[in-house]
Design a protein around this motif. Structure first.
Motif, PDB file in Angstrom:
ATOM      1  N   PRO A   1       0.888  -1.051   0.048  1.00 36.68           N
ATOM      2  CA  PRO A   1       0.034  -0.111   0.066  1.00 36.68           C
ATOM      3  C   PRO A   1       0.852   1.339  -0.131  1.00 36.68           C
ATOM      4  O   PRO A   1       1.953   1.228   0.782  1.00 36.68           O
ATOM      5  CB  PRO A   1      -0.864   0.030   1.397  1.00 36.68           C
ATOM      6  CG  PRO A   1      -0.636  -1.394   1.832  1.00 36.68           C
ATOM      7  CD  PRO A   1       0.732  -2.014   1.063  1.00 36.68           C
TER       8      PRO A   1
ATOM      9  N   VAL B   1       0.414   4.165   1.370  1.00 36.19           N
ATOM     10  CA  VAL B   1       0.498   4.856   2.547  1.00 36.19           C
ATOM     11  C   VAL B   1       1.662   4.043   3.386  1.00 36.19           C
ATOM     12  O   VAL B   1       2.536   4.919   4.294  1.00 36.19           O
ATOM     13  CB  VAL B   1      -0.754   4.724   3.478  1.00 36.19           C
ATOM     14  CG1 VAL B   1      -0.837   5.637   4.302  1.00 36.19           C
ATOM     15  CG2 VAL B   1      -2.066   4.947   2.558  1.00 36.19           C
ATOM     16  N   ALA B   2       1.568   2.978   3.321  1.00 34.53           N
ATOM     17  CA  ALA B   2       2.652   2.036   4.156  1.00 34.53           C
ATOM     18  C   ALA B   2       4.072   2.500   3.758  1.00 34.53           C
ATOM     19  O   ALA B   2       5.069   2.541   4.403  1.00 34.53           O
ATOM     20  CB  ALA B   2       2.505   0.519   4.286  1.00 34.53           C
TER      21      ALA B   2
ATOM     22  N   ALA C   1       5.126   5.734   4.721  1.00 34.21           N
ATOM     23  CA  ALA C   1       5.408   5.685   6.187  1.00 34.21           C
ATOM     24  C   ALA C   1       6.732   5.166   6.431  1.00 34.21           C
ATOM     25  O   ALA C   1       7.581   5.561   7.373  1.00 34.21           O
ATOM     26  CB  ALA C   1       4.120   5.085   7.129  1.00 34.21           C
ATOM     27  N   LEU C   2       7.019   4.066   5.617  1.00 33.46           N
ATOM     28  CA  LEU C   2       8.280   3.493   5.940  1.00 33.46           C
ATOM     29  C   LEU C   2       9.501   4.216   5.241  1.00 33.46           C
ATOM     30  O   LEU C   2      10.700   4.260   5.848  1.00 33.46           O
ATOM     31  CB  LEU C   2       8.226   2.226   5.291  1.00 33.46           C
ATOM     32  CG  LEU C   2       7.298   0.920   5.949  1.00 33.46           C
ATOM     33  CD1 LEU C   2       7.610  -0.010   5.192  1.00 33.46           C
ATOM     34  CD2 LEU C   2       7.851   0.697   7.330  1.00 33.46           C
TER      35      LEU C   2
ATOM     36  N   LEU D   1      -0.917  12.450  -1.021  1.00 38.53           N
ATOM     37  CA  LEU D   1      -0.612  11.753   0.532  1.00 38.53           C
ATOM     38  C   LEU D   1       0.473  12.364   0.981  1.00 38.53           C
ATOM     39  O   LEU D   1       0.648  12.546   2.355  1.00 38.53           O
ATOM     40  CB  LEU D   1      -0.382  10.403   0.447  1.00 38.53           C
ATOM     41  CG  LEU D   1      -1.508   9.526   0.348  1.00 38.53           C
ATOM     42  CD1 LEU D   1      -1.421   8.235   0.173  1.00 38.53           C
ATOM     43  CD2 LEU D   1      -2.432   9.851   1.775  1.00 38.53           C
TER      44      LEU D   1
END
Lengths: 257, 399
Positions: free
Chosen positions: A110, A112-113, A116-117, A200
């Motif tokens: 995903p 978003v993941a 985030a990472l 995002l």
């Protein structure tokens, strides 16, 4: 005679330009004329004091958005197509199964993941969103490059070889032109998805068209959200229709006698 | 035989054997990463960013030597691969994965000062790179041995169990574990919310998608319009769609008391679900439509010839034959919904995205990881299991 034919062709080609032009015009109008539409947004959000996002001009936000998507697109196209070419050559064919698997697996990450990472490694700002877009956009291109190059029939390559073409010539003059429509479709998917995903970036401090949306959600101001969403949707539609035009041109060139 | 086969094949050869170049280069990448990057980082508390430590400082001589030996072994064995050597490689890869948390335990004894109860251990770049490349190794070996997905998945489940045990029993100083311990109840609730949102969205889009696809097959004019609308929906960024639903739903909730009683409100689950379903419909409808259309007309003709009625033909022939492609649509939809639900946390729908955005807000990167890693794992697990199911349901069974 040739004049008449040219006229027919021109009439046929005119509608192709219509939709890209319409979307680009709408995008420009919405970006430039956003402050002029203030009464309309007042009607949507009567209680708010500010109804037009003014922390940055919309054309600046649009420029940053395009810059982020553009950098990511250029890198992904170069890396993805080169990787696809490399693993379909005999020298790199050992890597073909792994890269093929990876290309299908990558779609499950995903965005978003991934974003985030990327932040813990790269910090806040524009860099993590570019990296996330690159990772996410790379795989459709690699997958389609593989599919396109593998879809070229072996007989055609053999014929080209028999004509005395070197492997480089076969790649540049036979394989790549034949695979181009499929590769272009992959680039279109990748770029269109990335235009929406780039929004995002506003959550990790990259300023772009996602900014008004986040500000609107945080302050409960629907007018901001609407402005951001409208501009991004128009941008996505404009770029998508331009790609469609490009695909048609390519198609008509390939199928020309 | 074609002419291309007769061309000389420029491959790397060594004493007549045929090395697996992929595994050798992967092993080299791991060795370089292991020695060049920080293996772990240690921070005295939650806010201060940690200082990195290399392999020697983190694991001591014995641990570093063992890891290096195992990594070299992978490269050496891959020089002359045979069926037996590939099996040995699986063992080496799994052993390395199992040893990873053990190494962390060792470094928590070596590096953490017992005087500092707040001190925490973070995973360094080398850990992530080696873990990722080990997974690539596993994929490569699976492809070379022509294994089904089942055995590697089982092995990975075993490895995950070992990690979980180590984390629960001995790894209190790991930052990720500390973040989890600080909010384990919240974490479980968040996973529950996440799964519930994805479950409701996917199951309703399966039903709606099937209905829509069947209507499209009947009314051809509907098909073009519906696909245009669904395509358009996908171009709106998820963030914007979530935001745009806030206002109308809040207005509905305040003006229609009945809807408010049903739980409709501008913020929270309802707008999230509507947006999730809207996004899920396109891949779902597209795959369902293609699946139903692609069933060979000859088979249907044969069923008709056998005297089956229209309903029987649909339920007993068309649907079962379409099922694998249909499941492919469910797989794509579910994986996409798992990612989108994370974004829904921004409008208060809960789920694992809450940790990501809270962590980003507080610049607490371990909390971001606590949200992002389970999302990633969830997506991979769903992808693997639905993929395996579709494979098993394909006519003729799993190959």
């Amino acid at each position: 005679m040739s004049n008449a034919l040219g006229a027919v062709q021109a009439r046929k080609q005119a509608p192709q330009w219509r939709w890209p032009l319409v979307w680009v015009m709408l995008l420009v109008v919405s970006v430039v004329g956003m402050p002029a539409a203030e009464p309309l947004f007042h009607w949507i959000e009567p209680d708010a004091r500010q109804v037009v996002y003014d922390r940055a001009d919309f054309y600046v936000l649009l420029g940053r958005h395009l810059l982020v998507v553009g950098i990511a697109a250029i890198v992904t196209i170069v890396v993805g197509v080169l990787a696809g070419i490399a693993v379909t050559r005999q020298r790199g064919s050992d890597f073909l199964p792994l890269v093929g698997q990876l290309a299908s697996l990558g779609q499950t990450f995903p965005p978003v993941a991934v974003l985030a990472l990327a932040v813990p490694v790269l910090g806040f700002g524009t860099l993590p969103i570019i990296v996330a877009l690159m990772l996410y956009g790379l795989l459709p291109i690699v997958r389609n490059t593989l599919a396109g190059l593998q879809g070229v029939e072996g007989d055609i390559k053999t014929a080209a070889h028999a004509m005395g073409m070197t492997p480089t010539q076969i790649l540049r003059q036979v394989e790549l032109p034949l695979a181009a429509p499929v590769i272009l479709a992959g680039i279109r998917t990748s770029v269109t998805i990335n235009i929406a995903t780039a929004a995002l970036g506003a959550t990790v401090g990259a300023s772009n068209l996602g900014d008004p949306i986040i500000a609107g959600i945080v302050n409960g101001n629907m007018a901001y959200v609407l402005q951001g969403a409208l501009t991004i949707a128009l941008l996505a539609l404009a770029v998508d229709s331009l790609f469609e035009l490009l695909q048609r041109k390519l198609h008509s060139r390939l199928s020309a006698p | 035989m074609s002419l291309l086969d007769a061309m000389p094949t420029p491959r790397i050869r060594w004493k007549g054997r045929h090395p697996n170049v992929v595994l050798v280069s992967l092993s080299l990448i791991m060795l370089v990463a292991f020695w060049a990057f920080d293996v772990v980082s240690m921070a005295p508390n939650r806010i201060v960013s940690g200082t990195g430590y290399g392999a020697l400082e983190a694991f001591g001589w014995p641990g570093t030597l063992l890891a290096t030996l195992l990594l070299v072994t992978i490269g050496v064995v891959a020089w002359q691969p045979s069926h037996r050597h590939y099996r040995a490689l699986i063992v080496a890869v799994v052993l390395l994965m199992v040893l990873m948390p053990v190494g962390l335990i060792a470094s928590s004894y070596l590096l953490i000062d017992p005087e500092l109860p707040q001190a925490r251990l973070g995973l360094g770049a080398a850990y992530w790179v080696v873990l990722f490349v080990l997974l690539l190794c596993l994929i490569e070996i699976r492809l070379r041995l022509n294994l089904t997905r089942f055995w590697p998945t089982l092995l990975l489940c075993g490895v995950a169990l070992v990690w979980w045990l180590c984390a629960a029993l001995w790894l209190d100083s790991l930052a990720l574990v500390q973040e989890y311990n600080a909010r384990n109840q919240l974490f479980l609730t968040a996973i529950g919310q996440h799964l519930r949102l994805v479950g409701i969205a996917v199951s309703s889009s399966v039903v709606l998608g099937l209905l829509l696809a069947m209507l499209m097959r009947r009314y051809a004019r509907l098909q073009k319009g519906a696909f245009a609308v669904l395509n358009f929906l996908q171009t709106i960024p998820s963030l914007a769609l979530f935001g745009l639903l806030l206002a109308p739903l809040a207005w509905l909730a305040s003006n229609v008391p009945f809807l408010a009683q049903l739980g409709v409100s501008g913020i929270g689950t309802t707008p999230a679900l509507i947006a999730l379903i809207a996004y899920s419909l396109l891949p779902m409808v597209r795959n369902t439509y293609t699946a139903l259309e692609e069933v060979s007309p000859d088979t249907l003709e044969a069923a008709k010839g056998m005297g089956m009625r229209a309903g029987q033909r649909f339920w007993q022939v068309r649907l079962p034959l379409a099922l694998p492609v249909l499941l492919e649509g469910v797989r794509i939809t579910t994986v996409q919904a798992i990612g989108l639900t994370a974004v829904a946390a921004l409008i208060g729908a809960g789920g694992l995205g809450t940790f990501i955005f809270q962590g980003l807000g507080q610049a607490a990167m371990d909390m971001v990881l606590l949200g992002a890693l389970p999302i990633l794992a969830l997506a991979l697990v769903v992808d693997a299991s639905l993929g395996a199911l579709a494979e098993a349901l394909r006519p003729g069974g799993a190959q």
